[in-house]
Design a protein around this motif. Sequence first.
Motif, mmCIF file in Angstrom:
data_model
loop_
_atom_site.group_PDB
_atom_site.id
_atom_site.type_symbol
_atom_site.label_atom_id
_atom_site.label_comp_id
_atom_site.label_asym_id
_atom_site.label_seq_id
_atom_site.Cartn_x
_atom_site.Cartn_y
_atom_site.Cartn_z
ATOM 1 N N ASN A 72 0.832 -1.212 0.000
ATOM 2 C CA ASN A 72 0.000 0.000 0.000
ATOM 3 C C ASN A 72 0.862 1.256 0.000
ATOM 4 O O ASN A 72 0.585 2.214 -0.722
ATOM 5 C CB ASN A 72 -0.922 0.023 1.221
ATOM 6 N N ILE A 73 1.899 1.249 0.828
ATOM 7 C CA ILE A 73 2.813 2.396 0.890
ATOM 8 C C ILE A 73 3.452 2.612 -0.480
ATOM 9 O O ILE A 73 3.536 3.728 -0.987
ATOM 10 C CB ILE A 73 3.903 2.158 1.949
ATOM 11 N N SER A 74 3.879 1.502 -1.057
ATOM 12 C CA SER A 74 4.552 1.559 -2.345
ATOM 13 C C SER A 74 3.631 2.165 -3.411
ATOM 14 O O SER A 74 4.056 2.991 -4.220
ATOM 15 C CB SER A 74 4.973 0.144 -2.710
ATOM 16 N N ARG A 75 2.351 1.744 -3.385
ATOM 17 C CA ARG A 75 1.396 2.301 -4.346
ATOM 18 C C ARG A 75 1.239 3.807 -4.137
ATOM 19 O O ARG A 75 1.135 4.563 -5.092
ATOM 20 C CB ARG A 75 0.034 1.621 -4.184
ATOM 21 N N THR A 76 1.215 4.228 -2.865
ATOM 22 C CA THR A 76 1.036 5.653 -2.569
ATOM 23 C C THR A 76 2.218 6.471 -3.089
ATOM 24 O O THR A 76 2.026 7.477 -3.769
ATOM 25 C CB THR A 76 0.901 5.872 -1.039
ATOM 26 N N ILE A 77 3.436 6.025 -2.781
ATOM 27 C CA ILE A 77 4.580 6.879 -3.108
ATOM 28 C C ILE A 77 4.974 6.810 -4.591
ATOM 29 O O ILE A 77 5.724 7.660 -5.065
ATOM 30 C CB ILE A 77 5.810 6.611 -2.200
ATOM 31 N N THR A 78 4.470 5.818 -5.313
ATOM 32 C CA THR A 78 4.776 5.791 -6.745
ATOM 33 C C THR A 78 3.657 6.420 -7.591
ATOM 34 O O THR A 78 3.741 6.418 -8.809
ATOM 35 C CB THR A 78 5.055 4.351 -7.242
ATOM 36 N N TYR A 92 3.659 8.683 -16.161
ATOM 37 C CA TYR A 92 3.805 7.739 -17.261
ATOM 38 C C TYR A 92 2.462 7.272 -17.802
ATOM 39 O O TYR A 92 2.380 6.834 -18.941
ATOM 40 C CB TYR A 92 4.690 6.564 -16.849
ATOM 41 N N GLY A 93 1.425 7.397 -16.978
ATOM 42 C CA GLY A 93 0.105 7.017 -17.443
ATOM 43 C C GLY A 93 -0.562 8.109 -18.276
ATOM 44 O O GLY A 93 -1.592 7.881 -18.887
ATOM 45 N N SER A 94 0.060 9.289 -18.325
ATOM 46 C CA SER A 94 -0.555 10.416 -19.025
ATOM 47 C C SER A 94 -0.414 10.302 -20.538
ATOM 48 O O SER A 94 -1.063 11.000 -21.296
ATOM 49 C CB SER A 94 0.057 11.733 -18.556
ATOM 50 N N GLU A 95 0.446 9.386 -20.964
ATOM 51 C CA GLU A 95 0.644 9.162 -22.402
ATOM 52 C C GLU A 95 -0.597 8.472 -22.979
ATOM 53 O O GLU A 95 -1.080 7.511 -22.402
ATOM 54 C CB GLU A 95 1.877 8.264 -22.580
ATOM 55 N N ALA A 96 -1.101 8.993 -24.070
ATOM 56 C CA ALA A 96 -2.355 8.447 -24.621
ATOM 57 C C ALA A 96 -2.162 7.032 -25.158
ATOM 58 O O ALA A 96 -1.065 6.647 -25.483
ATOM 59 C CB ALA A 96 -2.870 9.345 -25.719
#
Lengths: 115, 115
Positions: A98-104, A111-115
């Motif tokens: 969970n921590i890892s998901r939060t801080i990444t 990187y998800g902003s790329e269409a």
Amino acid sequence: MSNIQASATALEQAIRESDEFKDLKGAYDAVMTDEIAKKMFDDFRNTQMELQQKQMQGIEITQEEVDQARKVVETVQQHEQISKLMEQEQRVNELINNISRTITKPLEELYGSEA
Amino acid sequence: MSNIQASATALEQAIRESDEFKDLKGAYDAVMTDEIAKKMFDDFRNTQMELQQKQMQGIEITQEEVDQARKVVETVQQHEQISKLMEQEQRVNELINNISRTITKPLEELYGSEA
Ligand SMILES: [Ca+2]
Ligand SMILES: [Ca+2]
């Protein structure tokens, strides 16, 4: 000290003081101070690591090894202290994930902003 | 909100506001808004991922594929914006690795305590 280092250290301290970590430590100490439990747990971990290493190296795992590993797992699961330790390890793993998901999140958003 | 969640969120915010992350975002946006650079970078990433997947699946990588991958790397390294992006990615990776080392200290201490 940077904001990041200060925040990471605060988080480390929060983990150390969490019920999850304290319970894990309690369960770990209980197993480690019981000679038979310790030996069973060490055998279990060694078996796991051997199989993982073989998998990573692309070495085929025999049916005999699979059976043997299953037997070791069944044995440790029946040991109350070890099975409690494994449960606590699972809880702490979830906490760390969970921590890892939060801080990444910032990276994922970038990187998800790329269409 | 638990201490851990609050600390993790504070750390996430510190990462987001760090020079390392801002510089990475700048370098990423520069590549993504340049059509040629974006295509080169996408090719590079795809080549990398294909090889990684083959390695993980234990599929042999041919000499031709190695040569091809090396050529792609050499090409992107000569592109100023892409090579800057890769440098910033490296910096953020180091940042995340340092954070990871900090927050897993309690676990390392626990599991390292076994003689
Ligand atoms: Ca509690
Ligand atoms: Ca600075």
